[in-house]
Design a protein around this motif. Sequence first.
Motif, PDB file in Angstrom:
ATOM      1  N   SER A   1      37.445  42.806  35.204  1.00  0.00           N
ATOM      2  CA  SER A   1      37.081  43.100  35.156  1.00  0.00           C
ATOM      3  C   SER A   1      36.723  43.970  33.637  1.00  0.00           C
ATOM      4  O   SER A   1      35.913  43.312  32.372  1.00  0.00           O
ATOM      5  N   GLY A   2      38.313  44.488  33.489  1.00  0.00           N
ATOM      6  CA  GLY A   2      38.189  45.035  31.632  1.00  0.00           C
ATOM      7  C   GLY A   2      39.462  44.615  30.658  1.00  0.00           C
ATOM      8  O   GLY A   2      39.297  45.500  30.206  1.00  0.00           O
ATOM      9  N   ASP A   3      40.405  44.328  31.772  1.00  0.00           N
ATOM     10  CA  ASP A   3      41.837  44.040  30.725  1.00  0.00           C
ATOM     11  C   ASP A   3      41.851  42.981  30.411  1.00  0.00           C
ATOM     12  O   ASP A   3      43.106  42.998  30.178  1.00  0.00           O
ATOM     13  N   GLY A   4      41.103  41.697  30.399  1.00  0.00           N
ATOM     14  CA  GLY A   4      41.112  41.031  29.964  1.00  0.00           C
ATOM     15  C   GLY A   4      41.695  39.432  30.485  1.00  0.00           C
ATOM     16  O   GLY A   4      42.738  40.062  31.269  1.00  0.00           O
ATOM     17  N   PRO A   5      41.686  38.011  30.788  1.00  0.00           N
ATOM     18  CA  PRO A   5      42.194  36.931  30.772  1.00  0.00           C
ATOM     19  C   PRO A   5      42.807  37.053  31.184  1.00  0.00           C
ATOM     20  O   PRO A   5      44.012  36.617  31.580  1.00  0.00           O
ATOM     21  N   GLU A   6      44.433  37.775  29.436  1.00  0.00           N
ATOM     22  CA  GLU A   6      45.448  37.427  29.357  1.00  0.00           C
ATOM     23  C   GLU A   6      46.499  37.446  31.022  1.00  0.00           C
ATOM     24  O   GLU A   6      47.590  37.121  31.724  1.00  0.00           O
ATOM     25  N   LYS A   7      46.420  39.002  30.848  1.00  0.00           N
ATOM     26  CA  LYS A   7      47.637  39.940  31.787  1.00  0.00           C
ATOM     27  C   LYS A   7      47.118  39.110  33.024  1.00  0.00           C
ATOM     28  O   LYS A   7      47.774  39.133  33.897  1.00  0.00           O
ATOM     29  N   ILE A   8      45.189  38.763  33.322  1.00  0.00           N
ATOM     30  CA  ILE A   8      45.372  38.646  34.679  1.00  0.00           C
ATOM     31  C   ILE A   8      45.832  37.103  35.070  1.00  0.00           C
ATOM     32  O   ILE A   8      46.532  36.799  36.166  1.00  0.00           O
ATOM     33  N   ASN A   9      46.254  36.295  34.116  1.00  0.00           N
ATOM     34  CA  ASN A   9      46.320  35.034  33.876  1.00  0.00           C
ATOM     35  C   ASN A   9      47.804  34.929  34.793  1.00  0.00           C
ATOM     36  O   ASN A   9      49.087  34.042  35.369  1.00  0.00           O
ATOM     37  N   ASN A  10      48.546  36.352  33.964  1.00  0.00           N
ATOM     38  CA  ASN A  10      50.200  35.890  34.282  1.00  0.00           C
ATOM     39  C   ASN A  10      50.682  36.504  35.131  1.00  0.00           C
ATOM     40  O   ASN A  10      51.885  36.881  35.774  1.00  0.00           O
TER      41      ASN A  10
ATOM     42  N   ARG B   1      39.870  41.614  50.296  1.00  0.00           N
ATOM     43  CA  ARG B   1      39.574  42.188  51.013  1.00  0.00           C
ATOM     44  C   ARG B   1      37.668  41.942  50.389  1.00  0.00           C
ATOM     45  O   ARG B   1      37.062  42.142  50.907  1.00  0.00           O
ATOM     46  N   GLN B   2      38.236  40.691  48.892  1.00  0.00           N
ATOM     47  CA  GLN B   2      36.672  40.683  48.162  1.00  0.00           C
ATOM     48  C   GLN B   2      37.630  39.717  47.071  1.00  0.00           C
ATOM     49  O   GLN B   2      38.320  39.171  47.450  1.00  0.00           O
ATOM     50  N   TYR B   3      35.688  39.122  46.735  1.00  0.00           N
ATOM     51  CA  TYR B   3      35.990  38.041  45.661  1.00  0.00           C
ATOM     52  C   TYR B   3      36.527  38.597  44.803  1.00  0.00           C
ATOM     53  O   TYR B   3      36.330  39.355  44.349  1.00  0.00           O
ATOM     54  N   TYR B   4      37.698  37.665  43.977  1.00  0.00           N
ATOM     55  CA  TYR B   4      37.997  37.659  42.444  1.00  0.00           C
ATOM     56  C   TYR B   4      38.597  36.307  41.962  1.00  0.00           C
ATOM     57  O   TYR B   4      38.721  35.254  42.292  1.00  0.00           O
ATOM     58  N   PRO B   5      37.955  36.303  41.230  1.00  0.00           N
ATOM     59  CA  PRO B   5      37.537  35.097  40.188  1.00  0.00           C
ATOM     60  C   PRO B   5      39.131  34.646  39.491  1.00  0.00           C
ATOM     61  O   PRO B   5      39.273  35.144  38.711  1.00  0.00           O
ATOM     62  N   ILE B   6      39.822  34.499  40.281  1.00  0.00           N
ATOM     63  CA  ILE B   6      41.291  33.750  39.584  1.00  0.00           C
ATOM     64  C   ILE B   6      41.564  32.886  39.475  1.00  0.00           C
ATOM     65  O   ILE B   6      40.939  31.818  39.685  1.00  0.00           O
ATOM     66  N   PRO B   7      42.153  32.815  38.222  1.00  0.00           N
ATOM     67  CA  PRO B   7      42.183  31.487  37.092  1.00  0.00           C
ATOM     68  C   PRO B   7      42.791  30.080  37.603  1.00  0.00           C
ATOM     69  O   PRO B   7      43.763  30.478  38.733  1.00  0.00           O
TER      70      PRO B   7
END
Length: 275
Positions: A54-63, A76-82
């Motif tokens: 929710s807070g660190d932006g898509p670039e960090k999540i993508n990596n 244990r919950q849904y996350y919108p994984i790219p």
Amino acid sequence: MTTTPSIIWFTAHKCASVYATEILQKLAHDLGMTYVNYEGGLWEAGQSLGKLFSGDGPEKINNMFKTTGHIYEPFRQYYPIPEMEKYKVILMLSAPRNVLTSLYFSIAYSQSIPESQKTQIELAREDARKKNIDDLVIQRYPWLRKNYAQYKKYLFNKKNILLLKYEDMVTDFADGLNEILKHLQMKPSEQLIKELVNGAKFEVEKNIYSHKRQVKPGDHRRKLQVKTIKQLNLEFKDVLKIYGWSTYKLQEKNELFKLTLERAREKLDNFKLLL
């Protein structure tokens, strides 16, 4: 590096997620894949994976996520994984009434307490012990309903996603494991399969301080008031139907009537003992 599609396992609290972790770790080792536990590791450190999304932006999540060669926890919950369509995804849930029943005993007695979460968990434990089980279940069900609703919205009816019932895994683990491996299109060693099947002992533990206190389906009927069960049946109506946990209305009505009668007999027997 392997080009095998990565695996994501989604679940919820009190759905054998700890045991699922053991399966995935052994599977990763056997197949030469990399096991990653983001949610658990962050929780132990007093942080939240949800905040990263929710807070660190898509670039960090993508990596953080790779579409090949990795096995990602049980979340244990849904996350919108790219690019989730590129993964092999498993969603294993338990009937919400049983989840909430088990959650009470976890919060009140058995949940592990890492140092980073000590104050928060101890306060929640103190609060839970002041309540009866029905009060806590009613307090907590909106949180679980939201979690299940997100799974229904984002993961149901997708070709790369296997829906599993925890109850089926308990009653026939070998068949459930075979279904998982068929979906993943993977062939681990016969030795690992034998180890997993032989190690799947779903025994009842009556100790309220045990993390694996009750694994058999239907515990909510033994612990919750009839009016609480009726409310949960209504609140989780859609999920119960989709997953096959609901019964026909007449059958459900008869089951609740029998349960009410059993409770009345128990009270009468206890009253006779006092005379």
